[in-house]
Structures are given as structure tokens and as C-alpha cells.
Design a protein around this motif. Sequence first.
Motif: not given
Lengths: 126, 215
Positions: A46-63
Motif C-alpha cells: 500500500t506504500l506504493l499508493m502513497g504514505e497516507h494510504v499506508y498510514s491509514a492502513f497502520l491505524q487499523v492495527f493500532a485499534s
Amino acid sequence: MGLGEALRSWLRVRGRSAEHVSFAVRRLAGMVLALYLVVHMVDISTLLMGEHVYSAFLQVFASPIGLVFDVVLWAFLVLHGALGLYSALVEAGLLLERRKVLLAAAWAAALLLLVVGIVVILYVMG
Amino acid sequence: MRLVVRRWKEGWRAPRYDVFEVEADPSESVLDLVERVSLKLDPTLTFEHACHHGVCGACGMVVNGVERLTCVTRVGDVARNGVILVEPLHGFKVVSDLVVDKSRMFSRYPDDTRTLERVAAQVEKLWDCVECGICYSACPVACSYPSYLGPSVLAWAFHRAVEEGRVPAPVASRSGVWSCHAAFDCSEKCPVNFQPGEKIMRLRRLLLRGAVEVV
Ligand code: SF4
Ligand code: FES
């Protein structure tokens, strides 16, 4: 022989010994970890789709759900690792007379690491 | 006592489970029960046996989920809430009801193998193995990989390797010792404690050390 039949014989637990159940757990954990590897590749890409996409994805794992996911993943990892170590030793023909003690030690180590991991995940990372 | 038997005969689309109500003494064997059902209640029920005292290896079945020699398994030791479920061994093709085709095991022994029947006075039987096939039924690899030589055959190969210092090539191949994944249910379920699992691993060690020749 189909995959379904193979899985049924690997993961059979009724009437099975602790050794067979450990084999089943090791295999199941191995399959889950292999699947996780694929998921991990996807999440990294998802990094290939931009840092904001990757960060949003990581947020899921912080829940909270992400933390439960981490605990489950850690459980599979330590079970696969500890039972795999037991298996590597006996499969090389070592400590065969003491294989039951070795298996009990592998389970004890896995459970200890599991508890340590849960504490770290929930109280340090969480 | 309720005896539940998995039934299947050639031509049937699916197996079925038949329930038989039988009088039973806790000290009699599961095989006695199966025999009584076939003699008195259903003569079409097929099963195998010979010696009735744990030597021939013919009467292996899965009893309440566990592989056992039924002639030396007491009803009182295995019944759960008055029910005994009897199924054919896993890992072999079912011929009829409780009878399975064990040729995947027997055909892998060379002609000069010293089985119980062929034993000469100077050697032990087949080193104690009664060739019941229980280890195949208990083994997750034998049940999912038909080409696998199987626990008892590989344990036999271990004894040959120790005596003669060599093993046939298939034993050292993927369908031989290298397919075992240490589930050890073969050793746990073997009625004579032949320890096929341990012997497979010992044979691997011999191969890894180059202590036996592969021919
Ligand atoms: S090794 Fe044990 S379980 Fe396997 S065929 Fe021989 S006696 Fe039966
Ligand atoms: S009938 Fe021979 S071992 Fe059971």
C-alpha cells in the motif's frame, strides 16, 4: 486424495495423542503464518499508493481489533516456533528417549512466551 | 450397550452408521461384540479377525476415535455412556464395512521379509510388529500421502539397515523417511510398542551420518 482430506487427517484431534495434536497445531500455525506473509506483502505494497494510504492502513492495527490480531498472530508464531524446535530436534533423531519431556518443555516455553508477548502487546504497545 | 458401526459396501454412494443394541459384559472384547452382531443381528456385517489374542494383527479398527486391536480391547475400557462407535482403519481403502485393503503396507515388504508367519527360529518375528496397520491409520502423513511407505515398513527398514548396513533407495527418498513429520501417533497407538516413529528418526540419523548405504 484432495486437499480437504489431507487437512482433515492433519488436523484430526479426536482420539489423538498430545504428539499428534502438537503436530496439528504446528501445521495450522504454519499455514496461518504463510497466509499472514501474503497479507503482509499486500499491506506493505500500500506504500506504493502513497504514505497516507499506508498510514491509514497502520491505524487499523493500532485499534483494539488490531491488538487482538497481534496477540493471535504472536500466539501462532510462538507455537510454530517452539513446536518447530521440538520437531527439528526429534526429526534429526536427537533426544528421542526424552521426546515427551521435550514436547512438554516446548509447550511450556510457548505458553511463557505467549504471556510475555501479550503483556508487551497490551501494556507497552497498546 | 449400543454398538454403532460405520457401514459401506461397494456400490453404495455414501457410508451410513448402523446402531445395534446388544447385551455386553464390560470384560469382553469389542471384537466379541462385533462378532455377536454379525452372528445374531446382521450377517452382512463384514470384519476381519483370526487369532483373538492380539497376535495376528487382523482386527484393527477405530474404536470411539482411537485405533485399537479389538480382540484385546475390553468393552468396559472404551465404552462412553454405553456407546461404542466402530469404524474401519483410516489410511487404507475400505473393502466392505470394517474390512480394509492393507496391500499398501504388505506389498512394500520384500519377499524375504520375516513376517510372523515366515519367521525362522533364529530371528524374532518381524521384530515384534504384528502388521496390523494401526500405525498407518494413526499417521497424518500416511492418511494424506498415498505414496508414503508408511511407519511399519520404515521401521522394518531401520532394523535391516542396522543389521546389513544398507537400505533400498525408496526408503531414503521423499516417499520414505523424509516424509515423516514427527506426529508420533504411530508409536502412541501401536499395540506392541514397536516404536515406528522413533525408528524412522533413527534411520534418518543413520542416513544423515552416512552410516548406511542406499542401494
Ligand atoms: S508398527 Fe505397530 S501399529 Fe504398525 S503395523 Fe506394526 S504392530 Fe501395527
Ligand atoms: S484377531 Fe488377531 S490380533 Fe486381534
